[in-house]
Each structure stands twice: as structure tokens, then as C-alpha cells.
Scaffold this motif. Structure first.
Motif, short mmCIF file in Angstrom:
data_model
loop_
_atom_site.label_atom_id
_atom_site.label_comp_id
_atom_site.label_asym_id
_atom_site.label_seq_id
_atom_site.Cartn_x
_atom_site.Cartn_y
_atom_site.Cartn_z
N ASN A 21 38.49 35.87 56.28
CA ASN A 21 38.04 34.50 56.08
C ASN A 21 36.92 34.34 55.06
N ILE A 22 36.50 35.44 54.46
CA ILE A 22 35.42 35.42 53.48
C ILE A 22 35.92 35.95 52.14
N ALA A 23 36.65 37.05 52.17
CA ALA A 23 37.09 37.72 50.95
C ALA A 23 38.33 37.04 50.38
N THR A 24 38.11 35.87 49.80
CA THR A 24 39.19 35.11 49.18
C THR A 24 39.56 35.71 47.83
N GLY A 25 40.61 35.21 47.23
CA GLY A 25 41.00 35.67 45.92
C GLY A 25 39.93 35.41 44.88
N LYS A 26 39.31 34.25 44.95
CA LYS A 26 38.26 33.91 43.98
C LYS A 26 37.04 34.80 44.15
N ALA A 36 32.47 45.87 40.26
CA ALA A 36 32.97 46.66 41.40
C ALA A 36 34.46 46.36 41.58
N LEU A 37 35.05 46.87 42.66
CA LEU A 37 36.43 46.53 42.98
C LEU A 37 36.43 45.45 44.05
N GLY A 38 36.88 44.26 43.70
CA GLY A 38 37.00 43.20 44.68
C GLY A 38 38.24 43.37 45.53
N LEU A 39 38.15 42.95 46.79
CA LEU A 39 39.28 43.02 47.72
C LEU A 39 39.54 41.64 48.31
N ILE A 40 40.80 41.28 48.41
CA ILE A 40 41.20 40.11 49.18
C ILE A 40 41.37 40.57 50.62
N GLY A 41 40.67 39.92 51.55
CA GLY A 41 40.78 40.29 52.96
C GLY A 41 41.83 39.45 53.64
N GLY A 43 43.05 39.49 56.62
CA GLY A 43 42.68 39.05 57.96
C GLY A 43 43.86 38.59 58.77
N GLY A 44 43.80 37.34 59.25
CA GLY A 44 44.89 36.77 60.04
C GLY A 44 45.81 35.88 59.23
N TRP A 45 45.69 35.91 57.90
CA TRP A 45 46.55 35.07 57.06
C TRP A 45 48.00 35.57 57.07
N ASP A 46 48.93 34.67 56.78
CA ASP A 46 50.31 35.10 56.62
C ASP A 46 50.57 35.43 55.15
N ALA A 47 51.77 35.91 54.87
CA ALA A 47 52.09 36.38 53.53
C ALA A 47 51.98 35.27 52.48
N ALA A 48 52.35 34.05 52.86
CA ALA A 48 52.28 32.93 51.91
C ALA A 48 50.84 32.67 51.48
N ARG A 49 49.92 32.74 52.43
CA ARG A 49 48.52 32.52 52.09
C ARG A 49 47.99 33.67 51.23
N VAL A 50 48.35 34.89 51.57
CA VAL A 50 47.91 36.04 50.77
C VAL A 50 48.44 35.94 49.34
N GLU A 51 49.68 35.49 49.21
CA GLU A 51 50.26 35.32 47.87
C GLU A 51 49.45 34.32 47.05
N GLN A 52 49.03 33.23 47.69
CA GLN A 52 48.21 32.24 46.98
C GLN A 52 46.86 32.82 46.57
N GLU A 53 46.26 33.62 47.46
CA GLU A 53 44.97 34.23 47.14
C GLU A 53 45.10 35.22 45.99
N ILE A 54 46.21 35.95 45.94
CA ILE A 54 46.46 36.88 44.83
C ILE A 54 46.58 36.09 43.53
N ARG A 55 47.25 34.95 43.60
CA ARG A 55 47.40 34.10 42.42
C ARG A 55 46.03 33.60 41.95
N ASP A 56 45.21 33.19 42.91
CA ASP A 56 43.85 32.71 42.57
C ASP A 56 43.04 33.80 41.90
N ALA A 57 43.17 35.03 42.42
CA ALA A 57 42.40 36.14 41.85
C ALA A 57 42.85 36.41 40.42
N ARG A 58 44.14 36.41 40.20
CA ARG A 58 44.65 36.71 38.85
C ARG A 58 44.27 35.63 37.84
N GLU A 59 44.08 34.42 38.31
CA GLU A 59 43.65 33.35 37.41
C GLU A 59 42.18 33.49 37.04
N ALA A 60 41.42 34.21 37.88
CA ALA A 60 39.97 34.30 37.69
C ALA A 60 39.50 35.62 37.09
#
Length: 312
Positions: A21-26, A36-41, A43-60
Motif C-alpha cells: 500500500n506504499i510502494a506504488t509504481g510512481k 537505488a532499485l525501486g520495488l513495487i509492493g 501486497g494484497g493487490w490483484d494482477a490488474a492493479r499490479v499491471e497498472q502500477e508497472i505501467r505507472d513506473a515505466r512512465e516515470a
């Protein structure tokens, strides 16, 4: 010994913890941009939410970042497949062993680095094909084991051939240098990054950490075999009181329901689950991630240089 930054292709030998709930894609992207190496956490997210966070990270960011998969996540199988599809270069895992996913992750070119709290678990994931392990001591925030980082890290190093990353109780150059002296190739940090400008937690959370002291945390959930280190507050005191009275799992879980969300998003410092490691008492100000990392690494180098001149 290969250092963590060489292994991962980043500037500093530091991984950001995959805090639910803290380690978002952004946020992961901000950490990667800071060296450093950032990590998307996940947590309790489903795959659709993780996919969106990966997209957010790649945009940033155009720098490497990874994903942490909690293996107890109900959607773990789908997330594991997603990490292959998205060609995530670094995957860390927690709450179990990633053996069932190891072959497909390795075939996809990912480096797999499980978090472990014992030598036995470290040896097991090494046999499964892990590229390294994160030895996380009980000083850390969130879900914790029993052993301290100083006791755990060297014993894991002695039990495996793969690189070991130290985690838990690391927030400044002295602790970073100590981890390297124990034989670690780098560190994973979480609590010290919570008070970064870029961290998405509520401002109340950051201020609570800054005013905390060395004894401000406690561990709840030991009776359920699910220990969690959090800041002492009204919720924690009520939980510990009920634990002492041998309350049922349902009674205890009712208190913590939605607790992390209350802290992270709502800024509820009385009823929220304010996860933090024992280093919280060292946190004094809100700063950019880059400043936190540069000070830790710079001071760590000074400590190691000073120690090299010590004679016995």
C-alpha cells in the motif's frame, strides 16, 4: 564479492523494501531515479492493479525497477505470470518460497531474490534457483521474524553460496557499513524512505515517524504466528491487551481490519496500523530520496575508511 549495485545495474547497493500500500509504481520509479532499485509492493493487490502500477513506473523512469510478490496473495499465480509478460528484471518474494514460479521467471531473464528469516529457508530457495536472498531481521517494520539482523545475516551468509542482502534496522551510514562488514553485498531499506518527499503516505504518518523514539514500536500478532512491527498507538495497545487475554483470531483481526489503509491514506495515527522499523527514532526530517541515499552511502564509506585505520 560482487556488490548489489553491480548485480542490478544501479548506482547504489540499495533496494527499497516492497511495502504494501506504499510502494506504488510512481514511488518505485522515484527510488530508481534516485539511484537505488525501486520495488513495487504488490501486497494484497490483484494482477490488474499490479499491471497498472508497472505501467505507472515505466512512465516515470527508464531505470531498472522490480516487483515484490507476497506469495500468500490470493492472486499470486496471475501476478507471477504478469511479471513474465512484463519482463520485470528483478523479483523479490515474501511469505513463503517461490519454487513453483522459479523456472518461468528465470527463463524470462529475471533475477529472483526471496526475503528470508532463517538459514534453512535461505538454503531452500538457493536450491530452487534464487539469485540472492534478503536476510531480514526482526528490527524491520511490518511482518517480522524473531532473529535480529546482526545475528541472522552472517549465519545466512555462512549457509549459502549466493549473495546476501541485509535488511532490518538500517537507516544510516553506520548501519550500512555494518551490513557490509557482516558480509552482505548491499542492503534493503524501508522505514528511512517513508520520510522522503516522494513517499506517498499521508503527511501525518511522516510526522508520526519523525517524532518517534527508539522504543516507539511494538510487535502485535505473535499469538497468531503473524508478528507485525508497528508504532505504539491506541489500536496497538488494545490489540496487545486482547492478545494477553487470549482473544480469538476473529476478535484480533477485527481491530486491524483496514488498519494499514487508515494509516497510509487517511492519516489515522490512533486507529491505523502505522508500520515502522526500530530505526524510526533516527528519522529527523523529510528529505528527497536522493539526499537520504547519498548521506547513507557517503557516511558508510567514511565509517569503513575510518575502520580500516583501526589497530588492535
Amino acid at each position: 564479492m560482487i556488490m548489489l549495485n553491480e548485480m542490478l545495474g544501479v548506482e547504489f547497493p540499495v533496494i527499497q523494501g516492497g511495502m504494501a500500500n506504499i510502494a506504488t509504481g510512481k514511488f518505485a520509479a522515484a527510488v530508481s531515479n534516485a539511484g537505488a532499485l525501486g520495488l513495487i509492493g504488490s501486497g494484497g493487490w490483484d494482477a490488474a492493479r499490479v499491471e497498472q502500477e508497472i505501467r505507472d513506473a515505466r512512465e516515470a523512469t527508464d531505470k531498472p525497477f522490480g516487483v515484490n510478490l507476497m506469495l500468500l496473495n490470493p492472486d499470486a499465480d496471475n501476478i507471477a505470470d504478469l511479471l513474465v509478460k512484463e519482463k520485470i528484471p528483478v523479483i523479490t518474494t515474501g511469505a513463503g518460497t517461490p519454487g513453483k514460479y522459479m523456472e518461468m521467471w528465470k527463463e524470462a531473464g529475471a533475477k529472483v531474490i526471496p526475503v528470508v528469516a532463517s538459514s534453512a529457508l535461505a538454503r531452500r530457495v538457493e536450491k530452487q534457483g534464487a539469485d540472492a536472498v534478503i536476510a531480514e531481521g526482526g528490527e524491520s517494520g511490518g511482518h517480522v521474524g524473531d532473529m535480529t539482523t546482526m545475528a541472522l545475516t552472517p549465519q545466512i551468509i555462512d549457509s549459502v553460496e549466493i549473495p546476501v542482502i541485509a535488511a532490518g534496522g538500517i537507516a544510516d551510514g553506520r548501519q550500512f557499513a555494518a551490513a557490509l562488514c557482516l558480509g552482505a553485498c548491499g542492503v534493503q531499506v524501508g522505514t528511512c524512505l517513508l520520510v522522503s518527499e516522494e513517499c506517498p503516505i499521508h503527511e501525518n504518518y511522516k510526522l508520526e515517524l519523525i517524532k518517534s523514539k527508539d522504543n516507539s514500536t511494538t510487535v502485535t500478532g505473535r499469538s497468531l504466528n503473524a508478528p507485525v512491527r508497528i508504532i505504539k498507538n491506541a489500536m496497538a495497545r488494545e490489540y496487545l491487551k486482547l492478545e494477553a487475554q487470549a482473544a480469538s483470531r476473529d476478535e484480533l483481526e477485527k481491530i486491524t481490519l483496514g488498519g494499514l489503509r487508515k494509516a497510509v491514506l487517511d492519516g489515522d495515527m490512533k486507529n491505523g496500523s502505522v508500520m515502522a522499523g526500530q530505526v524510526c527514532g533516527q528519522l529527523k526530517e523529510i528529505r528527497p530520496i536522493r539526499a537520504i541515499l547519498e548521506e547513507m552511502i557517503g557516511d558508510g564509506r567514511k565509517v569503513l575508511e575510518a575502520m580500516s585505520r583501526v589497530e588492535f
